[in-house]
Scaffold this motif. Structure first.
Motif, mmCIF file in Angstrom:
data_model
loop_
_atom_site.group_PDB
_atom_site.id
_atom_site.type_symbol
_atom_site.label_atom_id
_atom_site.label_comp_id
_atom_site.label_asym_id
_atom_site.label_seq_id
_atom_site.Cartn_x
_atom_site.Cartn_y
_atom_site.Cartn_z
ATOM 1 N N HIS A 153 -4.191 1.290 8.374
ATOM 2 C CA HIS A 153 -4.756 0.925 7.069
ATOM 3 C C HIS A 153 -6.224 0.516 7.214
ATOM 4 O O HIS A 153 -6.553 -0.453 7.901
ATOM 5 C CB HIS A 153 -3.960 -0.228 6.459
ATOM 6 N N HIS A 184 -6.466 2.637 0.373
ATOM 7 C CA HIS A 184 -6.248 3.028 1.770
ATOM 8 C C HIS A 184 -7.122 4.265 1.914
ATOM 9 O O HIS A 184 -6.890 5.255 1.198
ATOM 10 C CB HIS A 184 -4.756 3.320 1.989
ATOM 11 N N CYS A 215 0.467 3.428 3.113
ATOM 12 C CA CYS A 215 1.158 2.869 4.285
ATOM 13 C C CYS A 215 2.660 3.144 4.175
ATOM 14 O O CYS A 215 3.318 3.445 5.179
ATOM 15 C CB CYS A 215 0.890 1.373 4.411
ATOM 16 N N CYS A 237 0.846 -1.200 0.000
ATOM 17 C CA CYS A 237 0.000 0.000 0.000
ATOM 18 C C CYS A 237 0.883 1.253 0.000
ATOM 19 O O CYS A 237 1.689 1.472 0.917
ATOM 20 C CB CYS A 237 -0.912 -0.020 1.235
HETATM 21 ZN ZN ZN Z 1 -2.420 1.361 3.613
#
Ligand code: ZN
Ligand code: AMP
Length: 114
Positions: A46, A98, A7, A4
């Motif tokens: 997340h 996300h 993230c 991600c």
């Molecule tokens: Zn994420």
């Protein structure tokens, strides 16, 4: 989660132009701005999108909106107005999985968005 991009931004593995940060949220400039002001606000944890909100994890949403309000004031958008958008899933145009909120402003925005 491992792949991600947001993230990775939270972890500092991908650079970003930070606008605001605390222990729960991060706000940074969108890499491909659609308006003179285009800030992305995310929870550090997340969560994929609105579909994944629960009673347990949804407190962050009010915190994000208070953050939006503070950023809008700081960037002098409060009086002239701005837009806050979250896209959910394919039809909603979500490209990063996300949950995130776009803060758009600095010009008159069209409505409906299309
Ligand atoms: Zn994420
Ligand atoms: P959405 O289409 O709602 O999922 O929005 C994702 C947004 O993230 C888009 O406006 C992208 O321009 C933005 N974005 C993607 N990667 C980055 C990045 N590395 N830094 C800043 N913004 C990004």
């Amino acid at each position: 989660m491992e792949n991600c991009i947001f993230c990775k931004i939270v972890k500092g593995e991908v650079p970003s132009q930070k606008v605001y940060e605390d222990d729960k949220v991060l706000a940074f400039k969108d890499i491909s701005p659609e308006a003179p002001v285009h800030v992305i606000i995310i929870p550090k944890n997340h969560i994929e999108n609105v579909n994944d909100l629960t009673k347990e994890n949804s407190e962050i949403i009010s915190h994000i909106f208070m953050t939006v309000k503070d950023i809008a004031q700081k960037l002098d958008l409060a009086d002239r107005g701005y837009r806050v958008v979250t896209n959910c899933g394919k039809d909603g145009g979500q490209t990063v999985e996300h949950i995130h909120f776009h803060l758009l402003g600095g010009r008159t925005l069209q409505w409906p968005p299309g």
